[in-house]
Design an enzyme around this catalytic site. Structure first.
Site, PDB file in Angstrom:
ATOM      1  N   GLU A   1      23.188  25.225 -29.886  1.00 45.05           N
ATOM      2  CA  GLU A   1      22.930  26.576 -29.392  1.00 45.05           C
ATOM      3  C   GLU A   1      24.103  27.100 -28.562  1.00 45.05           C
ATOM      4  OE1 GLU A   1      19.461  26.781 -26.942  1.00 45.05           O
ATOM      5  OE2 GLU A   1      19.331  28.970 -27.027  1.00 45.05           O
TER       6      GLU A   1
ATOM      7  N   ASP B   1      20.030  37.026 -21.196  1.00 44.77           N
ATOM      8  CA  ASP B   1      19.000  36.520 -20.291  1.00 44.77           C
ATOM      9  C   ASP B   1      19.328  36.499 -18.799  1.00 44.77           C
ATOM     10  OD1 ASP B   1      18.220  36.088 -22.884  1.00 44.77           O
ATOM     11  OD2 ASP B   1      17.195  34.212 -22.477  1.00 44.77           O
TER      12      ASP B   1
END
Ligand code: 6A9
Length: 756
Positions: A720, A489
Site C-alpha cells: 500500500e 486522510d
C-alpha cells in the site's frame, strides 16, 4: 414542518439517479463487447473467483486446506493472515472469446503435495447459483480418468450449462451440495461440513451428501503426489455443434496447454508493445511490471448492490436505521487491494484507469461508464462502494455509511483527459476513436454535473478558493482533524476547521477538471455558453498570480493550505470516570489560540500546483519546488518522496490513540507518480530549471522502480505504501495492487496529458 419537508427533499434527491441517458446503455457496451466480458475473475476478494457480469450469476471458486501452527485452515477469501508466501496474477488478459453466450471457460489446477504436511492436498472447487436455482449433481463421480460430468443446470442468460473435470491422474473426489443464497458464507459451509464429517470418520472429506434442491455444489479433490486437473464450464450446452466432446477437448489436456501458452505469449507481446516499446527495462524488472499489470487487471471485479447513504444528523428511519439505501446498481471496477479493500474507491479508480486505458480502452470506458452511472441528481458519487453482502462482510461498521456532502478527488478526469486530449489519438484505431467520441458525448452532461457538485458544495469563502467540506471542528481526540474526503486522510490541514479554509490540492483538482471538460468541448467542437464558462474558469484557475496570492509561501516557495491554525496542539491522556470502570481518554489541547494563516506543513499537498504543471517553467517558484523535492531533510529519500516533510511538527505523529501515522511520512506511489510526471514535463520545457528537473526525474524514477521491484522480489507482494526509512520496506495492506501498479507507467515513462 417546512424544514422537515426540505430535509426529506434533500434526502430523496441524494438517492435519485441523475436524470440523463445512462453510459452503460450505449451500443458500444452491448453485443460482442458485453459477451467477451461476460465471464471473468470478477470476485477479486477470493483467491480464485469466477462470475459473470450480471446481478445474480453463477459463481465458481476454489478453496484448499492449509496448515498454520499445527491447525488446519480453509483458504478461500484473500486474507493476509493466511500468510501465503505469495499469490496473484502473473499474466491476465481480462477478455474471453465468445462461443455461445459468454463462451466456455476452463481452469487448470496444477497441484503438488510435496510441501503439505500430511502428504495430501485437498482442493475444493465449487459452483453456485446466486438465483438459488437447482444445480444437478453429475450422475456418478468416480475416482477415474477422462472427462467427468460434475454438475449441470440452467440459467436464464446462458441456457443449459455443464461443468466437467478432466485429469490424467488418479483422483479421489468427494462432494457435497447445499441450499443457500448467502454466498459470502461459503467458507463456513465447507469448513463445517468437513469438520463434522472428520469427527465421524476421521478423514478431512466432504460427506458425499447433498441437500434437497441444492444450488451450491462443492467438489473435493484430494491428491497424494502431484496432479493436473482441468475443469471446464460449457455455456449453452444444449447446442450440439460443435459437440460436447469437441468443446471439452479444446479446453482441456494438450489443447489447453497450447492455448495457455499462446495466451501467455500474446499477453507478453502486447505488454511489450504497449509498455516496453523501447526495451527500457531489464528482464528481472520487466516480469514485475507484468505482474503489476496482471494483478490490477485480475483485481477487476463486478459488484451489485446498494450503498448505504447516511441520513442527516439526528434523523433515523422508523426501523431505527440511520441510513437510506442508494438505488440498486452494478459496478465494474478495479480494486485497491484484494485482501484488505476488495471494492471500488472513487479516487483510486482514476489512477487505475491511467494504466488500464493504455492496455484496453474499451475496458476502461466500461469501468468509467459504470462509475459515471452512479452520479445522483445532485452530481455526487459515493466515495467507497460497498455493494452486496460479500463486500459488506469485509467492512467495519463505522466505514459503511456514505455521506452525500463528502467529496473525493475527481481523478477519473486524469484518464478521461487522456482520451480527450487528441495527443494520444494517434494510438487509437478509427473504430476506437469513434467509440471514444461517442462515449465522451454521452459523458459530457455527467461530467458537467459532477464538476458543478464540487464547484457549488466545496467552494470557499472567496471566489476561486475551495476546501474539503465536512471536517470535524468539534473533535477532541484527533491531533489534527482528518480529511478523508481528500484521499490523504490524516495529512495535516488547518488545526481548527472553519469556513475560512482553502485547500490547495482541491483547487488543483478543480483546475484539472475544468481543463478536462474544456478539452472534451474542443474535441467535440462544442461552443455554447457553458463551454465559454469553462474556458473562463480554466483561465482563472490557471492564473499563476491568483494561485500564489491564495497559497504561496514566499519564503520557502512551498504551496500551503490556509485556515485557522495553530502549531501548538497536543494530545493528552485524561482519566475519565465511566460507570464503574476507569477509562483513559485522549483530549486535544490548544496551547496557543489558532489564527488565520498559511498552514506550514510541507508535503504532498505543497506539491500539487507543481504536479499539475501549473507553475510556469521560468518561475523562481519552480526552482524552490525542486529544492523541496530534492532535500533529504524534507521530501527526498532513496525510495521515493515522503508524504510529509521530516521537519513538519506532526511528522510520523499518531492522530489518535488508535490511528498511527498514515499520510504523515510514508511513501505513496500515486503521488510519487504525479510528481514524476511533472518532473518529466519540466525536463522537456525550455527554461532555467530544465536540466535540474531532468536529473531529479531520472533519480526519482530509478529509486521508485528499484524499491518496488526489490520489495516484490523479497516479499512476493506489492504494498500500500513504503517506509521512508527502514530500507523502504513495504507497509500497510500487502497485495495492494491498486495504484502501486502505476509502476507499469513509471517503467514505461508514460504520463498523463496534464499540461496544455
Ligand atoms: C477500512 C478496513 C480489513 C486509504 O485505497 C483505498 C483508500 C484510499 O482511497 C485512501 O486514499 N485507503 C487511503 O487513505 C484504504 C481505505 C480503507 C478504509 C476502510 C476498512 C478493513 O480491513
Amino acid at each position: 414542518e417546512a424544514e422537515g419537508a426540505a430535509t426529506l427533499r434533500t434526502v430523496m434527491r441524494s438517492i435519485t439517479p441523475l436524470p440523463a441517458p445512462r453510459m452503460m446503455d450505449l451500443p458500444q457496451f452491448q453485443g460482442d463487447h458485453k459477451e467477451s466480458l461476460y465471464w471473468g475473475t470478477y470476485r477479486p476478494n477470493v483467491y480464485l473467483g469466477i462470475r459473470s457480469r450480471t446481478p445474480l450469476s453463477l459463481i465458481a471458486g476454489l478453496m484448499w486446506i492449509g496448515l498454520k501452527n499445527g491447525q488446519y485452515f480453509l483458504r478461500h477469501v484473500c486474507q493476509d493472515s493466511d500468510e501465503l508466501s505469495s499469490y496473484g496474477w502473473t499474466a491476465h488478459n481480462e477478455k474471453g472469446e465468445g462461443s455461445g453466450y459468454g463462451g466456455d471457460w476452463a481452469v487448470r489446477l496444477d497441484a503438488n503435495s510435496e510441501r503439505s504436511s500430511d502428504g495430501t492436498t485437498h482442493l475444493f472447487f465449487y459452483i453456485a447459483d446466486e438465483q438459488g436455482k437447482l444445480i444437478a449433481m453429475g450422475s456418478h463421480v468416480p475416482s477415474s480418468r477422462g472427462p467427468v460430468l460434475l454438475a449441470s443446470g440452467s440459467h436464464e442468460e446462458i441456457g443449459d450449462w455443464e461443468l466437467y473435470l478432466r485429469s490424467e491422474d488418479n483422483l479421489e473426489i468427494h462432494r457435497a451440495g447445499f441450499k443457500s443464497t448467502s454466498m459470502h458464507n461459503l467458507s463456513d459451509l465447507v469448513q463445517q461440513a468437513v469438520a463434522t464429517n472428520a469427527m465421524q470418520t476421521g478423514n478431512l472429506n466432504l460427506p458425499d451428501m447433498t441437500e434437497d434442491s441444492s444450488n451450491i455444489m462443492i467438489y473435493q479433490v484430494s491428491i497424494k503426489t502431484t496432479a493436473q486437473i482441468d475443469i471446464v464450464f460449457l455455456s449453452g450446452s444444449a447446442s450440439k455443434n460443435p459437440t460436447i466432446e469437441d468443446r471439452i477437448s479444446k479446453l482441456t489436456g494438450p489443447m489447453l496447454s497450447t492455448r495457455l501458452e499462446s495466451k501467455r505469449k500474446e499477453f507478453d507481446e502486447r505488454y511489450d508493445k504497449i509498455f516496453n516499446a523501447n526495451n527500457k527495462i531489464d528482464s528481472k524488472e520487466l516480469s514485475v511490471g507484468r505482474a503489476a499489470l496482471s494483478n490490477l487487471l485480475g483485481g477487476i471485479g463486478y459488484f451489485y448492490g446498494q450503498s448505504k447513504i447516511a441520513l442527516p444528523k439526528g434523523f433515523t428511519q422508523k426501523n431505527g436505521d440511520k441510513y437510506i439505501p442508494y438505488w440498486p446498481a452494478a459496478l465494474y471496477t478495479a480494486v485497491p487491494s484484494r485482501s484488505f479493500f476488495p471494492r471500488g474507491f472513487l479516487w483510486d479508480e482514476g489512477f487505475h484507469q491511467l494504466v488500464i486505458w493504455r492496455w484496453d480502452v474499451h475496458i476502461s470506458m466500461d469501468i468509467i461508464g459504470h462509475w459515471l452511472d452512479l452520479l445522483n441528481s445532485d452530481g455526487w458519487i459515493p466515495r467507497e462502494q460497498i455493494l452486496g453482502a460479500e463486500a459488506l462482510s469485509k467492512v467495519p461498521e463505522e466505514f459503511v455509511l456514505q455521506y452525500p456532502s463528502n467529496g473525493n478527488p475527481p481523478t477519473l478526469f486524469l484518464a478521461i483527459r487522456d482520451f480527450a486530449s487528441g495527443i494520444h489519438a494517434k494510438q487509437f484505431s478509427d473504430d476506437e476513436a469513434k467509440k471514444i467520441s461517442t462515449f465522451l458525448e454521452r459523458a459530457y452532461i455527467r461530467l458537467n454535473s459532477w464538476f458543478q457538485w464540487f464547484n457549488s458544495t466545496q467552494s470557499g469563502k472567496y471566489e476561486g478558493t475551495f476546501y474539503w467540506h465536512g471536517r470535524d471542528n468539534t473533535t477532541t481526540r484527533e491531533l489534527n482533524p482528518k480529511t478523508l474526503t481528500s484521499g490523504l486522510d490524516d495529512y495535516p490541514r488547518a488545526s481548527h476547521p472553519n469556513d475560512e479554509e482553502r485547500h490547495v490540492d482541491l483547487r488543483c483538482w478543480m483546475l484539472l477538471a475544468t481543463n478536462c471538460i474544456r478539452s472534451i468541448a474542443e474535441f467535440l467542437k462544442m461552443d455554447s455558453a457553458l463551454e465559454k464558462d469553462y474556458y473562463k474558469m480554466s483561465n482563472q484557475l490557471s492564473d499563476f498570480g491568483t494561485l500564489n496570492k491564495f497559497h504561496l509561501d514566499d519564503k520557502t516557495g512551498a504551496y500551503f493550505d490556509y485556515g485557522n491554525h495553530t502549531e501548538k496542539v497536543r494530545l493528552r491522556w485524561y482519566d475519565v470516570q465511566d460507570k464503574d470502570t476507569m477509562r483513559r481518554e485522549l483530549l486535544r489541547e490548544t496551547l496557543q489560540p489558532p489564527q488565520l494563516q498559511l498552514v506550514p506543513h510541507v508535503g504532498y499537498v505543497s506539491l500539487f500546483p507543481f504536479m499539475m504543471g501549473a507553475i510556469p517553467p521560468e518561475s523562481w517558484v519552480l526552482d524552490k519546488q525542486l529544492d523541496l523535492i530534492s532535500n533529504t531533510s524534507i521530501l527526498w529519500t532513496d525510495y521515493g518522496l515522503r508524504s510529509l516533510s521530516r521537519t513538519s511538527s506532526v511528522y510520523m505523529k499518531r492522530n489518535t490513540e488508535h490511528d498511527p501515522p498514515y499520510w504523515r511520512g510514508a511513501i505513496w506511489i500515486n503521488m510519487n507518480y504525479m510528481t514524476l510526471s511533472a518532473l518529466h514535463h519540466y525536463a522537456h520545457e525550455d527554461g532555467p530549471y530544465k536540466v535540474r528537473a531532468g536529473e531529479l526525474y531520472d533519480k526519482l524514477r530509478s529509486n521508485l522502480i528499484r524499491n518496488i521491484v526489490q520489495n516484490y522480489h523479497e516479499t512476493g507482494f506489492f504494498w500500500e505504501n513504503y517506509d521512508q526509512k527502514n530500507k523502504g520496506k513495504g507497509k500497510g495492506a500487502r497485495s495492494f495492487t491498486g495504484w502501486t501498479s502505476l509502476l507499469v507507467l513509471i517503467m514505461a515513462e508514460s504520463y498523463p496529458t496534464l499540461h496544455r
